[in-house]
Design an enzyme around this catalytic site. Structure first.
Site, PDB file in Angstrom:
ATOM      1  N   ASP A  33       0.860  -1.194   0.000  1.00  0.00           N
ATOM      2  CA  ASP A  33       0.000   0.000   0.000  1.00  0.00           C
ATOM      3  C   ASP A  33       0.889   1.235   0.000  1.00  0.00           C
ATOM      4  O   ASP A  33       1.922   1.255   0.675  1.00  0.00           O
ATOM      5  CB  ASP A  33      -0.898  -0.010   1.252  1.00  0.00           C
ATOM      6  CG  ASP A  33      -2.179   0.772   1.039  1.00  0.00           C
ATOM      7  OD1 ASP A  33      -2.085   1.986   0.772  1.00  0.00           O
ATOM      8  OD2 ASP A  33      -3.264   0.172   1.119  1.00  0.00           O
ATOM      9  N   SER A 120     -14.460  -2.582 -12.075  1.00  0.00           N
ATOM     10  CA  SER A 120     -15.545  -1.709 -11.612  1.00  0.00           C
ATOM     11  C   SER A 120     -16.781  -1.785 -12.497  1.00  0.00           C
ATOM     12  O   SER A 120     -16.686  -1.842 -13.728  1.00  0.00           O
ATOM     13  CB  SER A 120     -15.043  -0.265 -11.581  1.00  0.00           C
ATOM     14  OG  SER A 120     -16.131   0.620 -11.367  1.00  0.00           O
ATOM     15  N   SER A 121     -17.925  -1.692 -11.844  1.00  0.00           N
ATOM     16  CA  SER A 121     -19.213  -1.645 -12.549  1.00  0.00           C
ATOM     17  C   SER A 121     -19.309  -0.413 -13.438  1.00  0.00           C
ATOM     18  O   SER A 121     -20.147  -0.365 -14.344  1.00  0.00           O
ATOM     19  CB  SER A 121     -20.356  -1.616 -11.542  1.00  0.00           C
ATOM     20  OG  SER A 121     -20.319  -0.404 -10.810  1.00  0.00           O
ATOM     21  N   TYR A 144     -12.109   7.210 -14.899  1.00  0.00           N
ATOM     22  CA  TYR A 144     -12.041   6.087 -13.954  1.00  0.00           C
ATOM     23  C   TYR A 144     -12.566   4.802 -14.594  1.00  0.00           C
ATOM     24  O   TYR A 144     -11.952   3.738 -14.506  1.00  0.00           O
ATOM     25  CB  TYR A 144     -12.847   6.422 -12.689  1.00  0.00           C
ATOM     26  CG  TYR A 144     -12.903   5.294 -11.700  1.00  0.00           C
ATOM     27  CD1 TYR A 144     -11.796   4.975 -10.922  1.00  0.00           C
ATOM     28  CD2 TYR A 144     -14.049   4.518 -11.537  1.00  0.00           C
ATOM     29  CE1 TYR A 144     -11.826   3.931 -10.015  1.00  0.00           C
ATOM     30  CE2 TYR A 144     -14.097   3.464 -10.636  1.00  0.00           C
ATOM     31  CZ  TYR A 144     -12.981   3.187  -9.877  1.00  0.00           C
ATOM     32  OH  TYR A 144     -13.016   2.144  -8.985  1.00  0.00           O
ATOM     33  N   ASN A 173     -20.561  -0.470  -6.329  1.00  0.00           N
ATOM     34  CA  ASN A 173     -20.771   0.449  -5.198  1.00  0.00           C
ATOM     35  C   ASN A 173     -20.695  -0.217  -3.828  1.00  0.00           C
ATOM     36  O   ASN A 173     -21.706  -0.429  -3.147  1.00  0.00           O
ATOM     37  CB  ASN A 173     -22.099   1.195  -5.379  1.00  0.00           C
ATOM     38  CG  ASN A 173     -21.993   2.173  -6.538  1.00  0.00           C
ATOM     39  OD1 ASN A 173     -21.995   1.775  -7.702  1.00  0.00           O
ATOM     40  ND2 ASN A 173     -21.850   3.446  -6.235  1.00  0.00           N
ATOM     41  N   ARG A 212     -28.347   2.632  -7.580  1.00  0.00           N
ATOM     42  CA  ARG A 212     -27.120   1.849  -7.481  1.00  0.00           C
ATOM     43  C   ARG A 212     -27.414   0.494  -6.858  1.00  0.00           C
ATOM     44  O   ARG A 212     -28.356   0.343  -6.075  1.00  0.00           O
ATOM     45  CB  ARG A 212     -26.087   2.575  -6.581  1.00  0.00           C
ATOM     46  CG  ARG A 212     -25.550   3.904  -7.144  1.00  0.00           C
ATOM     47  CD  ARG A 212     -24.678   3.663  -8.341  1.00  0.00           C
ATOM     48  NE  ARG A 212     -24.083   4.878  -8.887  1.00  0.00           N
ATOM     49  CZ  ARG A 212     -24.646   5.642  -9.823  1.00  0.00           C
ATOM     50  NH1 ARG A 212     -25.838   5.336 -10.298  1.00  0.00           N
ATOM     51  NH2 ARG A 212     -24.011   6.697 -10.296  1.00  0.00           N
ATOM     52  N   ASP A 274     -21.333  10.704 -14.236  1.00  0.00           N
ATOM     53  CA  ASP A 274     -22.226   9.861 -13.439  1.00  0.00           C
ATOM     54  C   ASP A 274     -23.032   8.901 -14.315  1.00  0.00           C
ATOM     55  O   ASP A 274     -23.598   9.304 -15.331  1.00  0.00           O
ATOM     56  CB  ASP A 274     -23.222  10.770 -12.699  1.00  0.00           C
ATOM     57  CG  ASP A 274     -23.280  10.480 -11.213  1.00  0.00           C
ATOM     58  OD1 ASP A 274     -22.382   9.798 -10.702  1.00  0.00           O
ATOM     59  OD2 ASP A 274     -24.237  10.956 -10.581  1.00  0.00           O
TER      60      ASP A 274
HETATM   61  C1  UD1 Z   1     -18.559   4.288  -9.271  1.00  0.00           C
HETATM   62  C2  UD1 Z   1     -18.886   2.849  -9.627  1.00  0.00           C
HETATM   63  C3  UD1 Z   1     -18.527   1.944  -8.476  1.00  0.00           C
HETATM   64  C4  UD1 Z   1     -17.097   2.184  -8.051  1.00  0.00           C
HETATM   65  C5  UD1 Z   1     -16.947   3.636  -7.675  1.00  0.00           C
HETATM   66  C6  UD1 Z   1     -15.555   3.998  -7.235  1.00  0.00           C
HETATM   67  C7  UD1 Z   1     -20.825   3.128 -11.092  1.00  0.00           C
HETATM   68  C8  UD1 Z   1     -22.247   2.798 -11.288  1.00  0.00           C
HETATM   69  N1  UD1 Z   1     -20.299   2.717  -9.924  1.00  0.00           N
HETATM   70  O1  UD1 Z   1     -19.375   4.654  -8.233  1.00  0.00           O
HETATM   71  O2  UD1 Z   1     -18.702   0.604  -8.842  1.00  0.00           O
HETATM   72  O3  UD1 Z   1     -16.808   1.386  -6.962  1.00  0.00           O
HETATM   73  O4  UD1 Z   1     -17.249   4.406  -8.817  1.00  0.00           O
HETATM   74  O5  UD1 Z   1     -15.594   5.276  -6.719  1.00  0.00           O
HETATM   75  O6  UD1 Z   1     -20.171   3.685 -11.936  1.00  0.00           O
HETATM   76  N2  UD1 Z   1     -23.377  11.430  -4.796  1.00  0.00           N
HETATM   77  C9  UD1 Z   1     -24.186  12.370  -4.183  1.00  0.00           C
HETATM   78  N3  UD1 Z   1     -23.681  13.071  -3.127  1.00  0.00           N
HETATM   79  C10 UD1 Z   1     -22.420  12.875  -2.640  1.00  0.00           C
HETATM   80  C11 UD1 Z   1     -21.606  11.898  -3.277  1.00  0.00           C
HETATM   81  C12 UD1 Z   1     -22.120  11.189  -4.351  1.00  0.00           C
HETATM   82  O7  UD1 Z   1     -25.321  12.589  -4.598  1.00  0.00           O
HETATM   83  O8  UD1 Z   1     -22.025  13.538  -1.680  1.00  0.00           O
HETATM   84  C13 UD1 Z   1     -23.949  10.645  -5.915  1.00  0.00           C
HETATM   85  C14 UD1 Z   1     -23.097  10.585  -7.157  1.00  0.00           C
HETATM   86  O9  UD1 Z   1     -23.334  11.691  -8.002  1.00  0.00           O
HETATM   87  C15 UD1 Z   1     -23.589   9.264  -7.760  1.00  0.00           C
HETATM   88  C16 UD1 Z   1     -23.919   8.402  -6.529  1.00  0.00           C
HETATM   89  O10 UD1 Z   1     -24.056   9.316  -5.457  1.00  0.00           O
HETATM   90  O11 UD1 Z   1     -24.774   9.450  -8.494  1.00  0.00           O
HETATM   91  C17 UD1 Z   1     -22.834   7.409  -6.189  1.00  0.00           C
HETATM   92  O12 UD1 Z   1     -21.582   8.096  -6.177  1.00  0.00           O
HETATM   93  P1  UD1 Z   1     -20.259   7.416  -5.626  1.00  0.00           P
HETATM   94  O13 UD1 Z   1     -20.494   6.823  -4.289  1.00  0.00           O
HETATM   95  O14 UD1 Z   1     -19.148   8.388  -5.802  1.00  0.00           O
HETATM   96  O15 UD1 Z   1     -20.070   6.175  -6.569  1.00  0.00           O
HETATM   97  P2  UD1 Z   1     -20.225   5.974  -8.175  1.00  0.00           P
HETATM   98  O16 UD1 Z   1     -19.592   7.091  -8.901  1.00  0.00           O
HETATM   99  O17 UD1 Z   1     -21.615   5.564  -8.481  1.00  0.00           O
END
Ligand code: UD1
Length: 318
Positions: A33, A120-121, A144, A173, A212, A274
């Site tokens: 790491d 990753s998905s 990413y 996720n 998700r 997103d």
């Molecule tokens: C993506 C991948 C996931 C991966 C991750 C690594 C997809 C579907 N998933 O996750 O498999 O492990 O990247 O980081 O592509 N959000 C808010 N408020 C916040 C933070 C986030 O609304 O404060 C929203 C984001 O805009 C998004 C959702 O929550 O729509 C999830 O975001 P996040 O947890 O960052 O993961 P993904 O980008 O979906």
């Protein structure tokens, strides 16, 4: 070295894999790491059985001896964030692509038994059909997603051309204890947890109707171990999800119900890169790897909340 290796083993998911390996009987585990996002505290329960190499995967000379002869390497080290890959694309590329290539090269040259790669998905992007199956054409929407997909391609090419056994797991996720909520790049559920315990509203990007397949970390760790053992899967890609699908609005409401509070989220503009909806088809992972998630979303949320609550208590004591 005859012990398993976990890259990113001080991270949120990596440390869960380390704990699962030790629980299943591994006497010692090597962790590589660079502590970019990993934390030593994540390994405190197993510190006596872990050999930590603080090194960057891009530093081939440092990591090669640590992976040489390992029966299995779980490759979880990454800069794991869609938005961070947009604001810091060079850093993310270096870690997610160059680091992965180096690790695969070291594993192949060092006679490693198998590499289990955290894909990753996000590779799917926006598909027309749900749930998402491994046979769908990938449509990455962010650096990413492209980087993680490149890692998958390299993993299967190393299997095809160089005879290195590899298995890629597309994580959906992942959430759970030890996910760091403190950065704007943190996973949404870790941020939701912090907000609900501090009784303040989260910011939801967009309308909150994006969905998700939230997957509890212990289910993912268990699947990693199964992928290390399964026969006849080298070079293949499998979904590592829970199989469900919840919108952000639904999850925030569930958390409010669990905590017995009512807090309206704040809505902000949608986030670049997103994906709109995400849900895993688990048939291939179930049939070939024996994937069987144990934790419902609600159970995972309750366990994770308990953990964050205990952390809050620890912090308030010190
Ligand atoms: C993506 C991948 C996931 C991966 C991750 C690594 C997809 C579907 N998933 O996750 O498999 O492990 O990247 O980081 O592509 N959000 C808010 N408020 C916040 C933070 C986030 O609304 O404060 C929203 C984001 O805009 C998004 C959702 O929550 O729509 C999830 O975001 P996040 O947890 O960052 O993961 P993904 O980008 O979906």
């Amino acid at each position: 070295m005859s012990q398993p290796v976990v890259t990113g083993g001080a991270g949120f998911i990596g440390s869960a894999v380390v704990r699962a390996l030790i629980a299943e009987g591994a006497a010692r585990v090597t962790v590589i790491d660079n502590f970019a996002t990993g934390r030593r505290a994540n390994l405190k329960e197993v510190a006596g059985q872990v050999d930590v190499l603080e090194a960057d995967l891009c530093d081939y000379e440092s990591i090669a001896p640590a992976v040489e002869g390992a029966p299995v390497v779980f490759h979880l080290a990454a800069i794991p964030s869609v938005p961070r890959s947009i604001t810091e694309p060079v850093l993310a590329h270096r870690s997610n692509v160059d680091g992965t290539f180096n690790l695969l090269l070291a594993a192949q040259r060092g006679g490693v038994g198998r590499v289990v790669y955290a894909a990753s998905s996000s590779a799917y992007g926006d598909t027309e059909v749900l749930p998402k199956t491994e046979s769908m054409a990938p449509r990455p929407k962010s650096p990413y997603a492209a980087q993680k997909l490149m890692g998958e391609y390299y993993a299967s090419v190393f299997a095809e051309c160089f005879g290195l056994e590899t298995v890629s797991l597309r994580f959906f996720n992942v959430f759970g204890p030890r996910q760091d909520p403190s950065s704007p790049y943190s996973g949404v559920l870790s941020i939701f947890m912090k907000c609900i315990l501090e009784r303040r509203p989260p910011t939801i990007y967009g309308d909150g109707e994006q969905s998700r397949d939230f997957t509890y970390v212990e289910d993912v760790a268990a699947l990693c171990l199964k992928a290390a053992q399964a026969g006849d899967v080298s070079g293949q890609v499998f979904n590592a999800g829970n199989g469900g699908r919840f919108t952000l609005n639904q999850v925030w409401r569930m958390l409010c119900e669990i905590e017995g509070v009512s807090i309206e989220p704040v809505y902000g503009p949608p986030r670049a890169g997103d994906v709109r909806h995400s849900q895993a088809d688990l048939s291939a992972a179930a049939a070939c790897l024996g994937h069987a998630p144990r934790f419902s979303l609600e159970e995972g949320l309750r366990r994770t909340l308990d953990w964050y609550r205990a952390q809050q208590f620890e912090t308030s004591k010190s």
